[in-house]
Design a protein around this motif. Sequence first.
Motif, short mmCIF file in Angstrom:
data_model
loop_
_atom_site.label_atom_id
_atom_site.label_comp_id
_atom_site.label_asym_id
_atom_site.label_seq_id
_atom_site.Cartn_x
_atom_site.Cartn_y
_atom_site.Cartn_z
N VAL A 87 -7.05 -5.78 4.54
CA VAL A 87 -6.56 -4.58 3.84
C VAL A 87 -7.09 -3.32 4.51
N ARG A 88 -8.26 -3.38 5.11
CA ARG A 88 -8.81 -2.21 5.81
C ARG A 88 -7.99 -1.84 7.04
N LEU A 89 -7.10 -2.71 7.48
CA LEU A 89 -6.23 -2.43 8.63
C LEU A 89 -4.91 -1.80 8.21
N LEU A 90 -4.75 -1.52 6.91
CA LEU A 90 -3.49 -1.01 6.39
C LEU A 90 -3.07 0.30 7.03
N GLY A 91 -4.05 1.18 7.30
CA GLY A 91 -3.73 2.47 7.90
C GLY A 91 -2.81 3.28 7.01
N ASP A 92 -1.80 3.92 7.63
CA ASP A 92 -0.87 4.73 6.86
C ASP A 92 0.43 4.00 6.54
N ALA A 93 0.41 2.69 6.61
CA ALA A 93 1.62 1.89 6.33
C ALA A 93 2.12 2.17 4.92
N GLU A 94 3.42 2.32 4.80
CA GLU A 94 4.05 2.54 3.50
C GLU A 94 4.85 1.33 3.05
N THR A 95 5.29 0.52 4.02
CA THR A 95 6.02 -0.71 3.71
C THR A 95 5.27 -1.89 4.31
N VAL A 96 5.03 -2.92 3.51
CA VAL A 96 4.17 -4.04 3.92
C VAL A 96 4.86 -5.36 3.58
N ARG A 113 -4.29 0.80 -5.00
CA ARG A 113 -3.42 1.13 -6.13
C ARG A 113 -3.23 2.64 -6.29
N ASP A 114 -3.88 3.43 -5.43
CA ASP A 114 -3.86 4.88 -5.59
C ASP A 114 -2.85 5.56 -4.68
N ARG A 115 -1.93 4.80 -4.07
CA ARG A 115 -0.91 5.37 -3.20
C ARG A 115 0.34 4.52 -3.30
N PRO A 116 1.50 5.11 -3.08
CA PRO A 116 2.75 4.33 -3.16
C PRO A 116 2.85 3.32 -2.01
N LEU A 117 3.24 2.11 -2.33
CA LEU A 117 3.47 1.07 -1.34
C LEU A 117 4.71 0.28 -1.72
N THR A 118 5.50 -0.07 -0.74
CA THR A 118 6.60 -1.01 -0.94
C THR A 118 6.19 -2.33 -0.31
N VAL A 119 6.14 -3.37 -1.10
CA VAL A 119 5.68 -4.68 -0.63
C VAL A 119 6.84 -5.66 -0.66
N VAL A 120 7.12 -6.25 0.48
CA VAL A 120 8.16 -7.28 0.61
C VAL A 120 7.48 -8.63 0.72
N THR A 121 7.94 -9.60 -0.03
CA THR A 121 7.31 -10.92 0.02
C THR A 121 8.28 -12.01 -0.37
N ALA A 127 4.14 -11.60 -5.65
CA ALA A 127 4.89 -10.68 -6.50
C ALA A 127 4.23 -10.54 -7.87
N HIS A 128 3.75 -11.64 -8.42
CA HIS A 128 3.09 -11.60 -9.72
C HIS A 128 1.78 -10.81 -9.65
N ALA A 129 1.05 -10.98 -8.55
CA ALA A 129 -0.22 -10.27 -8.39
C ALA A 129 -0.03 -8.76 -8.38
N LEU A 130 1.14 -8.30 -7.94
CA LEU A 130 1.41 -6.87 -7.82
C LEU A 130 2.28 -6.33 -8.96
N SER A 131 2.68 -7.20 -9.86
CA SER A 131 3.66 -6.81 -10.87
C SER A 131 3.17 -5.70 -11.80
N GLY A 132 1.85 -5.60 -11.98
CA GLY A 132 1.31 -4.58 -12.87
C GLY A 132 0.85 -3.32 -12.17
N ALA A 133 1.05 -3.23 -10.86
CA ALA A 133 0.58 -2.07 -10.09
C ALA A 133 1.59 -0.93 -10.19
N ASP A 134 1.14 0.21 -10.74
CA ASP A 134 2.06 1.33 -10.98
C ASP A 134 2.66 1.89 -9.70
N ASN A 135 1.88 1.92 -8.62
CA ASN A 135 2.35 2.54 -7.38
C ASN A 135 3.01 1.57 -6.40
N ALA A 136 3.16 0.32 -6.80
CA ALA A 136 3.75 -0.69 -5.90
C ALA A 136 5.19 -0.99 -6.30
#
Length: 253
Positions: A87-96, A113-121, A127-136
């Motif tokens: 996760v520390r390698l995320l950098g400025d990625a917006e889509t993961v 959780r403090d920045r917008p992210l679009t996660v494809v999986t 998907a369940h692990a991220l389902s409650g994240a407001d910014n995801a």
Amino acid sequence: MDTEERRRDILQLARRAGSVEVATLAVDLKVAKETIRRDLHVLEEHGLVRRSHGGAYPVESAGFETTLAIRTTRSVPQKGRIAAAAVRLLGDAETVFVDEGFTPQLIASALPRDRPLTVVTASLTVAHALSGADNATVLLLGGRVRGGTMATVDHWATRMLSGFVIDLAYIGANGISREHGLTTPDPAVSEVKSQAVRAARRRVFVGVHSKFGAVSFCHFADVRDVEAIVTDTGLPVAEAQRYTLLGPQVIRV
């Protein structure tokens, strides 16, 4: 019970339970511990198991793949450290893209959780692990669900992936070797992983040290295709340096 039959039974037990212990096998099979150790040594020489302290666990191959349930019980502290470092390698990625598997599931849980992210999986558990994240924003790939890994495959998933340009992909594999690259047993899974590699601008391989040197049926990427490899300190420094010579940064945690 003859020697070959005993070894077949040991392998079946390892695959069913996820691991076996020398002491328990010796009692159950009514043989000496040294006999069990010799059996495990032979099975390891044939590439069917990997020895561990006091026992062994099965190696995934073209004809065998461990379930997600088993993966959640194996090398958990190492996988947690790998996920945090990845996760520390995320950098400025917006889509993961987050791959299927337990280590990617831990990565998903550790994403900021403090920045917008679009996660494809393709993974239902990710998907369940991220389902409650407001910014995801989570995009779950459609397709046939494989019950053992709780992930989708086949042309629905690859077709959906082919329309994306993804900043960063976290990729897992059943095996990684300098000669054969990243491999997995199932052709349908290989197609999804291969498409994710093509769709991503940056790729990070995540996996425990036992993945290294293992080779499965379907090749989906070369070592040079990833910018970083994140693993645990069980991978010897000298071997890590050999992978570095092929291109990626190797991070041992």
